[in-house]
Design an enzyme around this catalytic site. Structure first.
Site, PDB file in Angstrom:
ATOM      1  N   ASP A   1       0.816  -1.219   0.000  1.00 28.83           N
ATOM      2  CA  ASP A   1       0.000   0.000   0.000  1.00 28.83           C
ATOM      3  C   ASP A   1       0.849   1.269   0.000  1.00 28.83           C
ATOM      4  O   ASP A   1       0.372   2.342  -0.338  1.00 28.83           O
ATOM      5  CB  ASP A   1      -0.933  -0.014   1.220  1.00 28.83           C
ATOM      6  CG  ASP A   1      -1.910   1.156   1.239  1.00 28.83           C
ATOM      7  OD1 ASP A   1      -2.390   1.534   0.164  1.00 28.83           O
ATOM      8  OD2 ASP A   1      -2.193   1.683   2.327  1.00 28.83           O
TER       9      ASP A   1
ATOM     10  N   SER B   1      -7.283   5.596   0.355  1.00 28.47           N
ATOM     11  CA  SER B   1      -7.435   4.378  -0.428  1.00 28.47           C
ATOM     12  C   SER B   1      -8.905   3.955  -0.420  1.00 28.47           C
ATOM     13  O   SER B   1      -9.580   4.015   0.610  1.00 28.47           O
ATOM     14  CB  SER B   1      -6.579   3.249   0.166  1.00 28.47           C
ATOM     15  OG  SER B   1      -5.218   3.614   0.182  1.00 28.47           O
TER      16      SER B   1
ATOM     17  N   GLN C   1      -4.837  -0.594  -7.151  1.00 26.44           N
ATOM     18  CA  GLN C   1      -5.523   0.194  -6.126  1.00 26.44           C
ATOM     19  C   GLN C   1      -6.174   1.419  -6.773  1.00 26.44           C
ATOM     20  O   GLN C   1      -5.593   2.038  -7.659  1.00 26.44           O
ATOM     21  CB  GLN C   1      -4.545   0.660  -5.049  1.00 26.44           C
ATOM     22  CG  GLN C   1      -5.201   1.429  -3.907  1.00 26.44           C
ATOM     23  CD  GLN C   1      -4.195   1.888  -2.870  1.00 26.44           C
ATOM     24  OE1 GLN C   1      -3.710   3.006  -2.929  1.00 26.44           O
ATOM     25  NE2 GLN C   1      -3.880   1.024  -1.915  1.00 26.44           N
TER      26      GLN C   1
END
Length: 287
Positions: free
Chosen positions: A203, A227, A277
């Site tokens: 991430d 996110s 993502q």
């Protein structure tokens, strides 16, 4: 080398077993005001993995961030056993704080099998030892970095990160980011732990790739970032205490959202994992 940062990082994944496929995790004291998305992804993966036979490593996960988490409050994880097949196992994990759902994850596990293999080649990149550690970049870019960025780059942690072409931090760049990283300190030979650590690190900096296209970064106080979802595919068993190259790109942004892709390679060029993502990148009306 001080091993405390590595021990503290590993401790994040030592979840408390509450019984009935329920687990509890905590955040480090240094978390600040925001819960790091990679932490809840990794802890949810650990919780799900606790309910799966050890001969079935995870090969993929898909997750949604529902609400912003509070690092001062414990996170409760509830695992649902969706399927136990002959080759595949599927688990769903929901994370809550004070009764509110903040995150959900589905993970798939597979018995190891032989089959066809092919993979994208690693992009050319200088050796990580030839690049400056990230904390050494603070003085070089002190005139451009906001205070939160300086603090983040100077902090002592278990992660050794080297940015290829660090000028991408401050100049518009459509080619993406290339980052070498590894966990410093002794790590046990535990495949589940290394998979969780890779999920945790996957991430990092990824959403920033959608901003550097425009010459901005996640530390810009005029931009709100968060996110929205996260996907990870593991192609091989990872070792995160060895140098890994994270090649990141952003093919599109629209509707106050940015889409980002990442590929993680071993030092010898093997494609270890793929990441996708989408995140919120909204201009603030008030700063």
């Amino acid at each position: 080398m001080d091993d405390a940062p590595a021990r503290d990082l590993i401790a994040l994944f030592d979840l408390e077993n509450l019984g009935g496929d329920r687990f509890r995790g905590h955040s480090p004291a240094s978390s600040g005001r925001h819960l790091y998305g990679g932490q809840v992804v990794a802890q949810a993966l650990v919780a799900a993995t606790r309910t799966v036979p050890g001969d079935r490593p995870p090969h993929s996960l898909h997750a949604y961030f529902v609400l912003a988490g509070d690092p001062q409050i414990p996170i409760d994880f509830t695992v649902e056993r969706i399927r136990d097949g002959r080759s595949f196992t599927t688990r769903r994990c929901v994370a809550t704080q004070q009764g509110r759902t903040i995150f959900s994850l589905e993970a798939s596990y597979q018995v190891r099998e032989e089959g066809f293999e092919h993979a994208a080649a690693a992009p050319p990149a200088p050796d990580p030892e030839s690049l400056e550690p990230i904390n050494a970049l603070v003085e070089r870019f002190c005139g451009f970095l906001p205070a939160p960025a300086e603090h983040w780059m100077k902090r002592a942690c278990a992660l050794d990160m080297r940015i290829v072409a660090p000028e991408t931090l401050i100049a518009p760049n459509r080619l993406g980011q290339f980052i070498w990283f590894r966990v410093q300190g002794p790590l046990p030979d535990d495949e589940a732990l290394h998979a969780a650590l890779l999920a945790y690190l996957s991430d990092m900096t990824l959403l920033n790739t959608a901003l550097i296209v425009h010459g901005r970064n996640i530390f810009d106080p005029k931009i709100k970032v968060a996110s929205l979802d996260h996907a990870l595919w593991l192609h091989h068993a990872p070792r995160v205490d060895q140098w890994l190259l994270y090649a990141q790109e952003s093919p599109a942004a629209s509707g106050a959202r940015g889409l980002t892709f990442g590929r993680i390679f071993t030092r010898d060029g093997k494609l270890l994992a793929s990441v996708a993502q989408e995140g919120l990148i909204r201009l603030r009306t008030k700063v």
